[in-house]
Design a protein around this motif. Structure first.
Motif, PDB file in Angstrom:
ATOM      1  N   ASN A 185       0.844  -1.200   0.000  1.00  0.00           N
ATOM      2  CA  ASN A 185       0.000   0.000   0.000  1.00  0.00           C
ATOM      3  C   ASN A 185       0.879   1.250   0.000  1.00  0.00           C
ATOM      4  N   HIS A 186       0.444   2.243  -0.758  1.00  0.00           N
ATOM      5  CA  HIS A 186       1.060   3.568  -0.721  1.00  0.00           C
ATOM      6  C   HIS A 186      -0.037   4.553  -0.344  1.00  0.00           C
ATOM      7  N   ASP A 187       0.105   5.207   0.810  1.00  0.00           N
ATOM      8  CA  ASP A 187      -0.844   6.231   1.245  1.00  0.00           C
ATOM      9  C   ASP A 187      -0.164   7.586   1.131  1.00  0.00           C
ATOM     10  N   PHE A 188      -0.800   8.505   0.422  1.00  0.00           N
ATOM     11  CA  PHE A 188      -0.162   9.760   0.063  1.00  0.00           C
ATOM     12  C   PHE A 188      -0.536  10.884   1.022  1.00  0.00           C
ATOM     13  N   GLY A 189       0.495  11.648   1.424  1.00  0.00           N
ATOM     14  CA  GLY A 189       0.314  12.744   2.363  1.00  0.00           C
ATOM     15  C   GLY A 189      -0.271  13.980   1.686  1.00  0.00           C
ATOM     16  N   PRO A 190      -0.364  15.093   2.419  1.00  0.00           N
ATOM     17  CA  PRO A 190      -0.923  16.333   1.861  1.00  0.00           C
ATOM     18  C   PRO A 190      -0.188  16.752   0.591  1.00  0.00           C
ATOM     19  N   PHE A 191      -0.929  17.315  -0.354  1.00  0.00           N
ATOM     20  CA  PHE A 191      -0.330  17.744  -1.614  1.00  0.00           C
ATOM     21  C   PHE A 191       0.305  19.122  -1.444  1.00  0.00           C
ATOM     22  N   GLN A 192       1.428  19.327  -2.146  1.00  0.00           N
ATOM     23  CA  GLN A 192       2.153  20.595  -2.114  1.00  0.00           C
ATOM     24  C   GLN A 192       2.175  21.200  -3.512  1.00  0.00           C
ATOM     25  N   ASP A 193       2.213  22.523  -3.569  1.00  0.00           N
ATOM     26  CA  ASP A 193       2.228  23.234  -4.846  1.00  0.00           C
ATOM     27  C   ASP A 193       3.662  23.567  -5.231  1.00  0.00           C
ATOM     28  N   ILE A 194       4.081  23.087  -6.414  1.00  0.00           N
ATOM     29  CA  ILE A 194       5.417  23.370  -6.941  1.00  0.00           C
ATOM     30  C   ILE A 194       5.244  24.042  -8.298  1.00  0.00           C
ATOM     31  N   ASP A 195       5.390  25.354  -8.329  1.00  0.00           N
ATOM     32  CA  ASP A 195       5.262  26.111  -9.583  1.00  0.00           C
ATOM     33  C   ASP A 195       3.959  25.807 -10.310  1.00  0.00           C
ATOM     34  N   GLY A 196       2.865  25.728  -9.553  1.00  0.00           N
ATOM     35  CA  GLY A 196       1.562  25.508 -10.163  1.00  0.00           C
ATOM     36  C   GLY A 196       1.198  24.057 -10.376  1.00  0.00           C
ATOM     37  N   VAL A 197       2.086  23.136 -10.009  1.00  0.00           N
ATOM     38  CA  VAL A 197       1.818  21.704 -10.112  1.00  0.00           C
ATOM     39  C   VAL A 197       1.713  21.140  -8.704  1.00  0.00           C
ATOM     40  N   ARG A 198       0.679  20.351  -8.448  1.00  0.00           N
ATOM     41  CA  ARG A 198       0.468  19.800  -7.112  1.00  0.00           C
ATOM     42  C   ARG A 198       0.827  18.318  -7.083  1.00  0.00           C
ATOM     43  N   ILE A 199       1.789  17.979  -6.212  1.00  0.00           N
ATOM     44  CA  ILE A 199       2.180  16.587  -6.008  1.00  0.00           C
ATOM     45  C   ILE A 199       2.199  16.325  -4.504  1.00  0.00           C
ATOM     46  N   PRO A 200       2.208  15.060  -4.079  1.00  0.00           N
ATOM     47  CA  PRO A 200       2.217  14.776  -2.639  1.00  0.00           C
ATOM     48  C   PRO A 200       3.499  15.278  -1.968  1.00  0.00           C
ATOM     49  N   SER A 201       3.397  15.566  -0.694  1.00  0.00           N
ATOM     50  CA  SER A 201       4.573  15.955   0.088  1.00  0.00           C
ATOM     51  C   SER A 201       5.258  14.740   0.698  1.00  0.00           C
ATOM     52  N   SER A 202       4.581  13.579   0.668  1.00  0.00           N
ATOM     53  CA  SER A 202       5.143  12.352   1.225  1.00  0.00           C
ATOM     54  C   SER A 202       4.274  11.175   0.811  1.00  0.00           C
ATOM     55  N   TRP A 203       4.786   9.975   1.073  1.00  0.00           N
ATOM     56  CA  TRP A 203       3.956   8.777   0.977  1.00  0.00           C
ATOM     57  C   TRP A 203       4.381   7.798   2.057  1.00  0.00           C
TER      58      TRP A 203
END
Length: 354
Positions: A185-203
């Motif tokens: 299982n991969h559970d994804f943490g809060p999303f972060q904004d990087i230059d207008g692109v949102r990706i998880p801050s952790s998993w």
């Protein structure tokens, strides 16, 4: 069938049907609609298309991705590179301390799924034509859309937040006769904004039967200038090894101190030890920048005596399988100031049987 059993059977059937209809009625979006909303939540198709490649760090590993689905994982402390894994649609190859292997089966397919997911900036854009909507699933107070696919014998389930349409969970399941049941299982943490692109801050990665680990995402870089052939170059940088009966010469790849203990990680793997013919309880002489130290050798951490039985000043060499694939030299509760001031990555080091 008795009347009472018939009533219980019909009641159970109606309950199951009701649950299914509830789930289905709530999961009213099509695959295309969910994927579109998922992409929009990450920044939108136009913004994501501008990212031709990107990278991030987690621990000692840097992850690189190309928009066309390639992934490269580089592990080590500069200038040392101990491991490289490259992933494309056909192969998953690993170079660890100059030992090149190729993954197969569920492990191979797991890396390929992760490469597609991450190269698509943690969206479902690379999977759209292969997904099936399984309806809404409840996790406590939250509801997630479940979308499923498979690659080989690997079953893949994505869980998308009902409100934000961001990826919350990835479940990889399968079975192999040699290793049995496989579920990660991969559970994804809060999303972060990087230059207008949102990706998880952790998993958080967890595997059935083992303890899980959290991986923090940092140092995100987009559209780097990468050398030609970067995603096919599998070279590592761990120095050179010379091995003969009773003798080993190599390099230091890492070192650290903790309280009054010193740990030196070498570039000597099991194969190097076999060529040198070292056995548990052998006495070895370590030579490092003019310093000579006597060590006791253990073939694996499982053969080590309890730490409480070590005398103060003990010096040993062993393979800690939980930490990696190379051997560690360990100075226990001793003055190592004469040695630590000489240490640096790739410093030459050698041992011989006493």
């Amino acid at each position: 069938m008795t009347k009472r059993r018939l009533i219980v059977y019909i009641s159970s059937l109606l309950y199951a049907l009701g649950s299914f209809l509830f789930s289905y009625s709530q999961g009213e979006f099509s695959v295309r609609e969910i994927v579109e909303k998922n992409i929009q939540a990450a920044g939108g198709k136009e913004k994501l298309a501008q990212v031709k490649n990107y990278s991030f760090k987690s621990g000692l590993t840097t992850y690189y991705f190309s928009f066309d689905g390639q992934m490269k994982m580089v592990t080590g402390k500069d200038p040392v590179i101990t491991e490289v894994i490259i992933v494309d649609q056909d192969k998953v190859k690993r170079n660890c301390f100059k030992n090149i292997t190729e993954f197969s089966g569920l492990q191979k397919h797991t890396f390929q799924v992760l490469a597609e997911l991450r190269s698509g900036l943690f969206t479902l854009m690379k999977f759209e034509g292969r997904l099936r909507v399984q309806g809404l699933k409840r996790f406590g107070p939250e509801k997630h859309y479940q979308l499923s696919t498979s690659i080989g014998d690997l079953q893949v389930d994505f869980y998308i937040d009902e409100e934000e349409f961001t990826l919350r969970r990835l479940v990889l399941r399968g079975f192999e006769p040699e290793s049995g049941r496989y579920e990660v299982n991969h559970d994804f943490g809060p999303f972060q904004d990087i230059d207008g692109v949102r990706i998880p801050s952790s998993w958080f990665r967890s595997q059935v039967g083992t303890r899980g680990s959290t991986y923090e995402i940092s140092e995100v870089k987009m559209n780097e200038t990468l050398e030609k052939g970067f995603f096919s170059n599998i070279d590592v940088n761990v120095g050179e090894v010379t091995a003969s009966e009773g003798f080993l010469k190599g390099n230091i790849v890492d070192f650290r101190t903790m309280r009054n203990n010193l740990f030196i990680t070498t570039n000597w793997t099991k194969e190097c030890i076999e060529r040198a013919g070292f056995k548990t309880d052998d006495r070895l002489l370590l030579f490092l920048e003019g310093v000579e130290v006597e060590l006791v050798f253990y073939a694996s951490s499982s053969e080590l005596p309890p730490r409480s039985s070590f005398p103060q000043g003990a010096k040993i060499m062993f393979l800690d399988e939980r930490q990696g694939e190379s051997h560690i030299i360990y100075f226990y509760a001793t003055d190592f100031s004469q040695i630590v001031e000489k240490l640096e990555p790739l410093l030459p080091i050698q041992v011989k049987r006493k």
